[in-house]
Write an enzyme that holds these catalytic residues in place. Structure first.
Site, PDB file in Angstrom:
ATOM      1  N   ASP A  77       0.857  -1.184   0.000  1.00  0.00           N
ATOM      2  CA  ASP A  77       0.000   0.000   0.000  1.00  0.00           C
ATOM      3  C   ASP A  77       0.892   1.232   0.000  1.00  0.00           C
ATOM      4  O   ASP A  77       1.813   1.348   0.809  1.00  0.00           O
ATOM      5  CB  ASP A  77      -0.879  -0.034   1.251  1.00  0.00           C
ATOM      6  N   ARG A 151       4.352   3.050  10.018  1.00  0.00           N
ATOM      7  CA  ARG A 151       4.020   4.235   9.228  1.00  0.00           C
ATOM      8  C   ARG A 151       4.985   5.354   9.642  1.00  0.00           C
ATOM      9  O   ARG A 151       4.685   6.159  10.518  1.00  0.00           O
ATOM     10  CB  ARG A 151       2.564   4.645   9.481  1.00  0.00           C
TER      11      ARG A 151
END
Length: 393
Positions: A77, A151
């Site tokens: 992603d 992240r």
């Protein structure tokens, strides 16, 4: 406000005080009443409840979860596709190294013909679609995983962490079911799970609520309000993205914003930038609620009907990424080799923060936090779970 905070302006603090829960709500944080062990017990109870309901309501099977992917396949992603949000990358040398304390470092510097360039998972959006095909899932069947990713592009605050954990789920659908109605039907199913989980955990751990505090009366609405990103923009035209989302959840309690990725019709930026390769930007969105302690927008889930050939090509072209049509995953979508599907990710720690009524995501998750973050949170009565020994009070 403590002495150190008084000496600083908001801009000098790691987190502006406005990012923390309002002072009048901090005593309602459940970590002031539940023991640290009870926080873990309550977290486990929510996880078991949600997973059981996912399996029943979505007809999905729990699948083993990858931690990393090979780089360059297009499977990972890309989040919003910006440089700052790119994945954490590393090399697997795939070479034999002699055992022992004294190892010639020159060996490690030699390039191996079998080394692999890899990257840490950011989400499983595309990979799950490959699995639906591999597992021969039929229409209405699917899988879910409890995934954890890094992240690195996010600055930690009350709701954002460098560690993202979520229930990643995917269900096979027919091509003719790639509609807004299908999207809404799945959102309603998920919303039922979330509201039922709230009732369940408050009955199991009533001390989550601070009796007599205004927040103790707050509950999630039984109905979620659907609103397009275009209508949301028109409803609050003078507010920032987060400002209008906060205004909307304060008005409705819980919303699902439909359509994330395309610019607004007046030419202003999209409600949220999305990578072009997984969701159809006309058939995706986010579930957001008002957190009872922070009193601002609290994103729980990002989800959508996945791209088909036409939407993928259009979205890649919009982002100037037509060269990515040749990536293995994108090529498979364009050639019609992967099943049509709907999927998304329900944030585990975000949901726990909401249902357990904590004032910070770090109270239900082991994140990576700067010392200044810990100090400021502790001064606000927030009991964050550390990843290391802390040498300050």
């Amino acid at each position: 406000m403590n002495v150190d905070e008084e000496k600083k302006e908001d801009g000098e603090l790691y987190m502006p005080d406005s990012v923390l829960p309002p002072r009048q709500n901090r005593e309602a944080n459940s970590t002031h009443r539940l023991s640290r062990l009870d926080i873990q017990r309550a977290s486990t109870a929510v996880k078991r409840f949600v997973e059981k309901r996912l399996e029943e309501d979505f007809n999905v099977v729990k699948h083993t979860t990858p931690l990393a992917f090979m780089t360059g396949t297009g499977v990972n992603d890309e989040l919003d596709g910006t440089e700052s949000k790119k994945s954490v990358k590393f090399i697997v040398p795939n070479r034999n190294v002699p055992r022992g304390i004294k190892v010639d470092e020159a060996i490690m510097k030699e390039k191996s013909p079998y080394e692999m360039n890899c990257e840490v998972v950011q989400s499983l959006a595309k990979w799950k679609r490959i699995m639906l095909d591999r597992l021969d899932c039929q229409v209405g069947e699917g899988i879910y995983c409890d995934s954890t990713s890094i992240r690195k592009g996010y600055k930690g605050d009350v709701t954002h962490s460098a560690i993202a954990d979520q229930w990643d789920f995917e269900v096979r659908i027919n091509e003719e079911d790639r509609t807004v109605d299908t999207l809404k039907a799945y959102i309603q199913k998920m919303w039922n799970i979330i509201t039922d989980a709230e009732e369940y955990i408050l009955e199991l751990f009533p001390d989550i609520l601070l009796e007599g505090h205004p927040s103790s009366k707050k509950r999630l609405p039984k109905e979620i309000t659907f609103i397009t990103s275009e209508d949301l923009h028109k409803m609050f035209p003078d507010l920032s993205v987060h400002g209008r989302e906060t205004a909307a959840v304060r008005k409705f309690g819980a919303i699902f914003i439909i359509g994330m990725g395309w610019p607004m019709s007046d030419g202003s930026p999209p409600e949220e930038v999305r990578a072009p390769g997984y969701d159809d930007w006309n058939l995706n969105g986010d579930i957001m609620v008002e957190h009872p302690l922070t009193e601002y927008r609290h994103e729980l889930m990002s989800t959508g009907v996945r791209v088909n050939k036409d939407s993928l090509i259009a979205q890649l072209a919009h982002r100037g990424l037509t060269n990515e049509e040749s990536l293995d995953f994108n090529k498979a979508v364009i050639e019609g080799k992967l099943p049509f599907c709907y999927g998304g990710g329900l944030g585990i720690s975000r949901l726990l923060m909401l249902l357990l009524r904590t004032g910070h995501i770090g109270e239900v998750q082991v994140g990576l936090w700067h010392d200044e973050h810990f100090k400021q949170a502790m001064a606000a009565g927030i009991d964050m779970i550390p990843d290391r020994l802390l040498h300050f009070d």
